[in-house]
Design a protein around this motif. Structure first.
Motif, PDB file in Angstrom:
ATOM      1  N   GLY A   1      -9.191   1.115   3.289  1.00  0.00           N
ATOM      2  CA  GLY A   1      -8.355   1.819   1.890  1.00  0.00           C
ATOM      3  C   GLY A   1      -8.149   0.994   1.033  1.00  0.00           C
ATOM      4  N   LEU A   2      -7.551  -0.440   1.240  1.00  0.00           N
ATOM      5  CA  LEU A   2      -7.472  -1.595   0.292  1.00  0.00           C
ATOM      6  C   LEU A   2      -8.645  -1.827  -0.440  1.00  0.00           C
ATOM      7  N   LEU A   3      -9.603  -2.120   0.433  1.00  0.00           N
ATOM      8  CA  LEU A   3     -11.121  -2.665  -0.199  1.00  0.00           C
ATOM      9  C   LEU A   3     -11.649  -1.640  -0.970  1.00  0.00           C
ATOM     10  N   ALA A   4     -11.095  -0.234  -0.768  1.00  0.00           N
ATOM     11  CA  ALA A   4     -11.857   0.687  -1.670  1.00  0.00           C
ATOM     12  C   ALA A   4     -11.351   0.640  -3.046  1.00  0.00           C
ATOM     13  N   VAL A   5      -9.915  -0.031  -3.364  1.00  0.00           N
ATOM     14  CA  VAL A   5      -9.293   0.044  -4.423  1.00  0.00           C
ATOM     15  C   VAL A   5     -10.046  -1.122  -5.157  1.00  0.00           C
ATOM     16  N   GLN A   6     -10.414  -2.430  -4.644  1.00  0.00           N
ATOM     17  CA  GLN A   6     -11.211  -3.522  -5.279  1.00  0.00           C
ATOM     18  C   GLN A   6     -11.484  -4.657  -4.178  1.00  0.00           C
ATOM     19  N   PRO A   7     -12.267  -5.584  -4.332  1.00  0.00           N
ATOM     20  CA  PRO A   7     -12.655  -6.509  -3.273  1.00  0.00           C
ATOM     21  C   PRO A   7     -11.442  -7.662  -3.470  1.00  0.00           C
ATOM     22  N   TRP A   8     -11.087  -8.115  -2.166  1.00  0.00           N
ATOM     23  CA  TRP A   8     -10.091  -9.129  -2.082  1.00  0.00           C
ATOM     24  C   TRP A   8     -10.477 -10.159  -1.212  1.00  0.00           C
ATOM     25  N   SER A   9      -9.706 -11.326  -1.550  1.00  0.00           N
ATOM     26  CA  SER A   9     -10.048 -12.490  -0.663  1.00  0.00           C
ATOM     27  C   SER A   9      -9.077 -12.340   0.588  1.00  0.00           C
ATOM     28  N   THR A  10      -9.142 -13.095   1.614  1.00  0.00           N
ATOM     29  CA  THR A  10      -8.423 -12.880   2.776  1.00  0.00           C
ATOM     30  C   THR A  10      -6.689 -12.903   2.064  1.00  0.00           C
ATOM     31  N   TYR A  11      -6.707 -14.113   1.434  1.00  0.00           N
ATOM     32  CA  TYR A  11      -5.189 -14.485   0.898  1.00  0.00           C
ATOM     33  C   TYR A  11      -4.702 -13.343   0.242  1.00  0.00           C
ATOM     34  N   GLU A  12      -5.518 -12.804  -0.739  1.00  0.00           N
ATOM     35  CA  GLU A  12      -5.166 -11.701  -1.588  1.00  0.00           C
ATOM     36  C   GLU A  12      -4.713 -10.375  -0.759  1.00  0.00           C
ATOM     37  N   LEU A  13      -5.824 -10.181   0.265  1.00  0.00           N
ATOM     38  CA  LEU A  13      -5.415  -8.990   1.195  1.00  0.00           C
ATOM     39  C   LEU A  13      -4.155  -9.098   1.921  1.00  0.00           C
ATOM     40  N   THR A  14      -3.966 -10.237   2.402  1.00  0.00           N
ATOM     41  CA  THR A  14      -2.871 -10.639   3.102  1.00  0.00           C
ATOM     42  C   THR A  14      -1.501 -10.218   2.482  1.00  0.00           C
TER      43      THR A  14
ATOM     44  N   VAL B   1     -14.270 -13.407  -0.051  1.00  0.00           N
ATOM     45  CA  VAL B   1     -13.948 -12.289  -0.640  1.00  0.00           C
ATOM     46  C   VAL B   1     -14.793 -11.082   0.208  1.00  0.00           C
ATOM     47  N   TYR B   2     -13.832 -10.040   0.582  1.00  0.00           N
ATOM     48  CA  TYR B   2     -14.337  -8.971   1.191  1.00  0.00           C
ATOM     49  C   TYR B   2     -14.582  -7.588   0.073  1.00  0.00           C
ATOM     50  N   SER B   3     -15.582  -6.989   0.234  1.00  0.00           N
ATOM     51  CA  SER B   3     -15.693  -5.670  -0.529  1.00  0.00           C
ATOM     52  C   SER B   3     -16.344  -4.594   0.528  1.00  0.00           C
ATOM     53  N   ILE B   4     -15.952  -3.252   0.086  1.00  0.00           N
ATOM     54  CA  ILE B   4     -16.352  -1.942   0.818  1.00  0.00           C
ATOM     55  C   ILE B   4     -17.859  -2.025   0.578  1.00  0.00           C
ATOM     56  N   THR B   5     -18.430  -1.324   1.434  1.00  0.00           N
ATOM     57  CA  THR B   5     -19.930  -1.044   1.481  1.00  0.00           C
ATOM     58  C   THR B   5     -19.929   0.705   1.130  1.00  0.00           C
ATOM     59  N   PRO B   6     -21.238   1.146   0.910  1.00  0.00           N
ATOM     60  CA  PRO B   6     -21.207   2.404   1.089  1.00  0.00           C
ATOM     61  C   PRO B   6     -20.958   3.361   2.247  1.00  0.00           C
ATOM     62  N   GLU B   7     -21.453   2.732   3.149  1.00  0.00           N
ATOM     63  CA  GLU B   7     -20.718   3.183   4.560  1.00  0.00           C
ATOM     64  C   GLU B   7     -19.554   3.115   4.779  1.00  0.00           C
ATOM     65  N   GLY B   8     -18.739   2.306   4.499  1.00  0.00           N
ATOM     66  CA  GLY B   8     -17.252   1.923   4.461  1.00  0.00           C
ATOM     67  C   GLY B   8     -16.555   3.122   3.704  1.00  0.00           C
TER      68      GLY B   8
ATOM     69  N   HIS C   1       6.000  -0.786 -12.049  1.00  0.00           N
ATOM     70  CA  HIS C   1       5.066   0.247 -12.279  1.00  0.00           C
ATOM     71  C   HIS C   1       5.205   0.841 -13.805  1.00  0.00           C
ATOM     72  N   LEU C   2       6.708   0.979 -13.979  1.00  0.00           N
ATOM     73  CA  LEU C   2       7.048   1.503 -15.145  1.00  0.00           C
ATOM     74  C   LEU C   2       6.620   0.609 -16.384  1.00  0.00           C
ATOM     75  N   ALA C   3       6.598  -0.577 -16.348  1.00  0.00           N
ATOM     76  CA  ALA C   3       6.198  -1.554 -17.108  1.00  0.00           C
ATOM     77  C   ALA C   3       4.823  -1.829 -17.328  1.00  0.00           C
ATOM     78  N   GLY C   4       3.968  -0.932 -16.721  1.00  0.00           N
ATOM     79  CA  GLY C   4       2.578  -1.145 -16.720  1.00  0.00           C
ATOM     80  C   GLY C   4       1.984  -2.192 -15.485  1.00  0.00           C
ATOM     81  N   GLY C   5       2.530  -2.076 -14.399  1.00  0.00           N
ATOM     82  CA  GLY C   5       2.147  -2.989 -13.355  1.00  0.00           C
ATOM     83  C   GLY C   5       0.886  -2.775 -13.058  1.00  0.00           C
ATOM     84  N   PRO C   6       0.535  -3.285 -11.530  1.00  0.00           N
ATOM     85  CA  PRO C   6      -0.846  -3.271 -11.207  1.00  0.00           C
ATOM     86  C   PRO C   6      -1.311  -2.078 -10.641  1.00  0.00           C
ATOM     87  N   PHE C   7      -2.492  -1.616 -11.046  1.00  0.00           N
ATOM     88  CA  PHE C   7      -3.377  -0.430 -10.255  1.00  0.00           C
ATOM     89  C   PHE C   7      -2.538   0.754 -10.923  1.00  0.00           C
TER      90      PHE C   7
END
Length: 209
Positions: free
Chosen positions: A16-29, A74-81, A142-148
């Motif tokens: 589900g996190l990969l569906a938001v955007q690609p992440w490196s292992t460090y970013e995903l952690t 960097v990991y990305s979701i596939t169409p199958e995913g 989030h109120l200040a216009g945070g991520p996502f």
């Protein structure tokens, strides 16, 4: 699906996190620790295993980049995913499973001392207040216009739930410390708060209380 690989709930959480955007292992952690770990702590123990498992399942792809000698995957979701994630979201979820060492200690408190029980209740209150501070900081971000910002609606649903859990926990700790504070030091023949018991009985949605 790769032979011998079976997706778990943690697999889908990571997917589900990969569906938001690609992440490196460090970013995903970091993202898992910031979000999923608060209500799905098992994800924390699978930080490095799950992305590779998703690749083996064909649900994610991995690209290796180098910054100097430093390797970055960097990991990305596939169409199958995406298809698998959508199918999983359409299934019935398991009910919540609560885990609290503090509540376990309260449950067994009559085998110890009143002071130990009061200390456990105080620690529970402190945890609730720490969570409230964290919830407030995230909400302000989030109120200040945070991520996502495109995910703010669903994030608010989760944030409200977590905030109300910490609020209810602090409210319980205030009540419990008052009740236990009136108990005798010898934890025998303790008085029962009949009003609290009746309140629990009255919450029966079937009206059988």
């Amino acid at each position: 699906m790769s032979r011998g690989q079976t997706p778990t709930t943690t697999s889908y959480a990571t997917l589900g996190l990969l569906a938001v955007q690609p992440w490196s292992t460090y970013e995903l952690t970091n993202q898992i620790r910031r979000s999923l770990a608060r209500f799905w702590p098992r994800a924390s123990s699978k930080l490095y295993e799950e992305p590779r498992k998703l690749v083996a399942l064909g649900y994610a792809s991995a690209e290796t980049h180098y910054q100097g000698r430093r390797r970055r995957t960097v990991y990305s979701i596939t169409p199958e995913g995406r298809h698998a994630l959508g199918a999983w979201l359409g299934t019935t979820s398991a009910p919540p499973a609560m885990e609290s060492e503090q509540l376990l200690r309260v449950f067994l408190a009559d085998q110890g001392t009143r002071d130990d029980l009061l200390a456990t209740i105080a620690a529970t209150r402190a945890w609730a207040r720490e969570q409230a501070v964290l919830d407030a900081a995230i909400a302000r971000e989030h109120l200040a216009g945070g991520p996502f910002p495109e995910r703010l609606a669903v994030n608010t649903l989760v944030g409200r739930y977590l905030s109300e859990v910490s609020e209810a926990t602090e409210r319980w700790a205030d009540w419990a410390s008052e009740v236990v504070g009136a108990w005798p030091e010898e934890m025998t023949e303790l008085p029962v708060d009949a009003d609290a018991l009746q309140l629990i009985a009255d919450r029966d949605p079937g009206g059988r209380g």
